[in-house]
Design a protein around this motif. Structure first.
Motif, PDB file in Angstrom:
ATOM      1  N   GLY A   1       0.851  -1.195   0.000  1.00 31.65           N
ATOM      2  CA  GLY A   1       0.000   0.000   0.000  1.00 31.65           C
ATOM      3  C   GLY A   1       0.878   1.232   0.000  1.00 31.65           C
ATOM      4  O   GLY A   1       1.756   1.354   0.854  1.00 31.65           O
TER       5      GLY A   1
ATOM      6  N   SER B   1      -4.575   7.213  -2.412  1.00 32.53           N
ATOM      7  CA  SER B   1      -5.387   6.603  -1.351  1.00 32.53           C
ATOM      8  C   SER B   1      -6.848   6.988  -1.469  1.00 32.53           C
ATOM      9  O   SER B   1      -7.185   7.973  -2.118  1.00 32.53           O
ATOM     10  CB  SER B   1      -4.891   7.060   0.019  1.00 32.53           C
ATOM     11  OG  SER B   1      -3.547   6.718   0.169  1.00 32.53           O
TER      12      SER B   1
ATOM     13  N   THR C   1       0.333  -1.342  -6.757  1.00 30.39           N
ATOM     14  CA  THR C   1       1.346  -0.944  -5.780  1.00 30.39           C
ATOM     15  C   THR C   1       2.761  -1.348  -6.210  1.00 30.39           C
ATOM     16  O   THR C   1       3.689  -1.290  -5.408  1.00 30.39           O
ATOM     17  CB  THR C   1       1.030  -1.571  -4.407  1.00 30.39           C
ATOM     18  OG1 THR C   1       0.834  -2.968  -4.610  1.00 30.39           O
ATOM     19  CG2 THR C   1      -0.204  -0.981  -3.787  1.00 30.39           C
TER      20      THR C   1
END
Ligand SMILES: Cc1ncc(C[n+]2csc(CCOP(=O)(O)OP(=O)(O)O)c2C)c(N)n1
Length: 516
Positions: A29, A111, A439
């Motif tokens: 992440g 995000s 990612t």
């Protein structure tokens, strides 16, 4: 001592390596992904990409029970997934040093929100360290293991994209020896049943004054004397901004939480005005407002409540408005790569004419953008199937959920079982490109490689779906458009839960892994 330029992520990783950790767990992440990747590449320490952040936290907790040191890293929203074990781990306590490195993303560069992890540390009643450059990122991480062992609590190291993805000088230190395994039973402390919880909570509360005492020892929070009646309170990364903008003013540097109110009052004493700088939510500003009437920051409207603290609002706040507009870097929002298999899947999906498409998080979320505009909603990882069930249960026909392979394994499986169990009529499309593409192409559990790139068993997505009890599973190459359109149409038209696995590796897989 050697001094090298390091990314913030690498500095945190190096701090953990120097602390003599025995294991690392993480789920990828941005901005925290490279922490594990650095350790996997630059040490012999075993690492795992866990299935999701909850599992990552639990595996790390298990390591700590053996008396060994462990690092668990994740992005801020990952902590929502790990929140259940995290919140009770502070009650039970830890044995070997347990550091939770969380990467926040003010500005939401990559995000689904901008939440501030300091609140989680406060919520769980554990210490949180907030470095302000590469040097402190490494040093604080190393020290966090000591603090964790002294208190018997997990310690959070909170940092942000700006620090994690920037290079700065870091002094390398000695690498400590790994601890011996020492696993002992202690039911009163290790079993969270109602009978034990109140005494455990009491112990946690009793640790709070010790936390302040320990943090004081390291001078994480300190007053830097200056001239004038305006003081700056600068948290974490913003300490570097304060030094650049107003180094003559008195500064209270805050790099550890909870903060000592005595120190805060000492700083505020005699000041006519206080400026509070913090990335994230106005956590410290709220507290300062209890003790001072002239506070400038986010709540006064002097700084934005949303986004990152960029140069413009900061310069304005310090009366340094430049006439010349600041040069802007052209925005480069992400898009689906040319040749991406997700594109071909979406073209087929549009032809199959669903009424509503619930989306999830991954590269495939970019299918929401024109010219495809193929998704109608995106909430958080794993939510697509649940949302589709809810919509279909209200009588809407031809509802499709789109979810990536990693996201399906992360948190999609329980919702698929829910769909079967509760007799939903939905089509679930799993976009299997073999990796966590968004990612940086980390291998997934059905790819056959570990975080260390060692061969391992492959889990089988079709078999998992069948075991969940779905009515049909069809695996198709999205480049075979007619076959794909026909399978999607069938899934949308027929009652029950139907899964179509769109299977074609990400175009970068062959290049990165030399295997498909
Ligand atoms: C709770 C949480 N953890 C991690 C992330 C970071 N993240 C964004 S998308 C994604 C997974 C994408 O992989 P996959 O579902 O396989 O789709 P792909 O990008 O390969 O198309 C991850 C881990 C996140 N947004 N939320």
């Amino acid at each position: 001592m050697e001094r090298v330029l390091m990314l913030g992520t690498d500095a945190i990783a190096r701090g953990a390596i120097e602390a003599g950790i025995s294991y690392v767990t993480s789920y990828p992440g941005t901005p925290a992904t490279q922490i594990l990747e650095y350790i996997a590449k630059n040490s012999n320490i075993p690492c795992e990409w866990s299935l999701n952040e909850k599992v990552a936290f639990e595996v790390a907790y298990g390591v700590s029970l053996t008396g060994r040191r462990v690092l668990c890293s994740m992005k801020h929203v990952g902590l929502n997934v790990a929140a259940d074990p995290f919140m009770t781990s502070s009650y039970l306590g830890v044995r070997g040093g347990f550091v939770l490195a969380v990467g926040d993303d003010p500005g939401a560069y990559s995000s689904q929100n901008e939440q501030d992890s300091r609140f989680y540390a406060y919520f769980a009643k554990i210490p949180c360290l907030e470095p302000y450059d590469g040097e402190t990122a490494k040093f604080y991480t190393k020290i966090a293991f000591e603090i964790s062992e002294e208190l018997g609590l997990p310690v959070m190291v909170r940092s942000q994209t700006r620090l994690l993805h920037c290079y700065s000088p870091v002094t390398l230190g000695e690498i400590e020896k790994e601890k011996e395994v020492n696993l002992t039973k202690d039911p009163q402390h290790l079993i969270a049943i109602p009978k034990h919880v109140i005494p455990l909570h009491k112990e946690l509360n009793a640790k709070q004054s010790k936390i302040l005492e320990i943090l004081k020892r390291y001078n994480f929070n300190e007053i830097i004397a200056g001239k004038g009646k305006t003081g700056i309170i600068a948290c974490g990364l913003t300490f570097t901004y304060a030094l650049e903008l107003a180094k003559d003013l008195p500064i209270l540097k805050i790099t550890a939480y909870p903060i000592d109110e005595i120190l805060l009052k000492e700083f505020l004493n005699g000041l006519e005005e206080v400026i509070v700088l913090e990335e994230g939510y106005p956590l410290i500003e709220k507290l300062v407002r209890c003790f001072h009437s002239r506070v400038r920051g986010k709540l006064s409207g002097d700084l934005p409540l949303e986004g990152e603290l960029g140069p413009e609002p900061l310069l304005r706040l310090f009366g340094r408005d430049t006439k010349k507009p600041l040069e802007k870097v052209p925005p480069r929002p992400p898009f689906l790569c040319p040749g991406c298999p997700h594109r071909e899947f979406y073209k087929a999906l549009l032809e199959a004419k669903p009424n509503f498409v619930t989306g999830d998080i991954g590269c495939y979320t970019l299918g929401c953008l024109p010219p495809l505009s193929a998704l109608d909603t995106c909430l958080c990882m794993g939510a697509s199937i649940g949302k589709a069930i809810g919509i279909a249960k209200q009588g809407v026909k031809r509802v499709a959920a789109v979810i990536g392979d990693s996201t399906f394994l992360h948190s999609g499986i329980p919702a698929l079982i829910d769909a079967v169990y509760n007799k939903a009529d939905i089509l679930v499309c799993i976009l299997d490109n073999s990796v966590v593409a968004m990612t940086g192409h980390q291998p997934t559990p059905h790819f056959g490689l570990t975080a260390k790139l060692e061969e391992t068993k492959k889990v089988n997505l079709s078999e998992i779906c069948k075991a969940c009890g779905v009515d049909s599973v069809t695996k198709i190459d999205p480049y075979k458009k007619d076959e794909m359109v026909s399978a999607l149409r069938k899934g949308l038209e027929n009652p029950g839960v139907h899964v179509v696995i769109s299977r074609r590796p990400c175009i970068f897989v062959a290049k990165k892994f030399k295997k498909v």
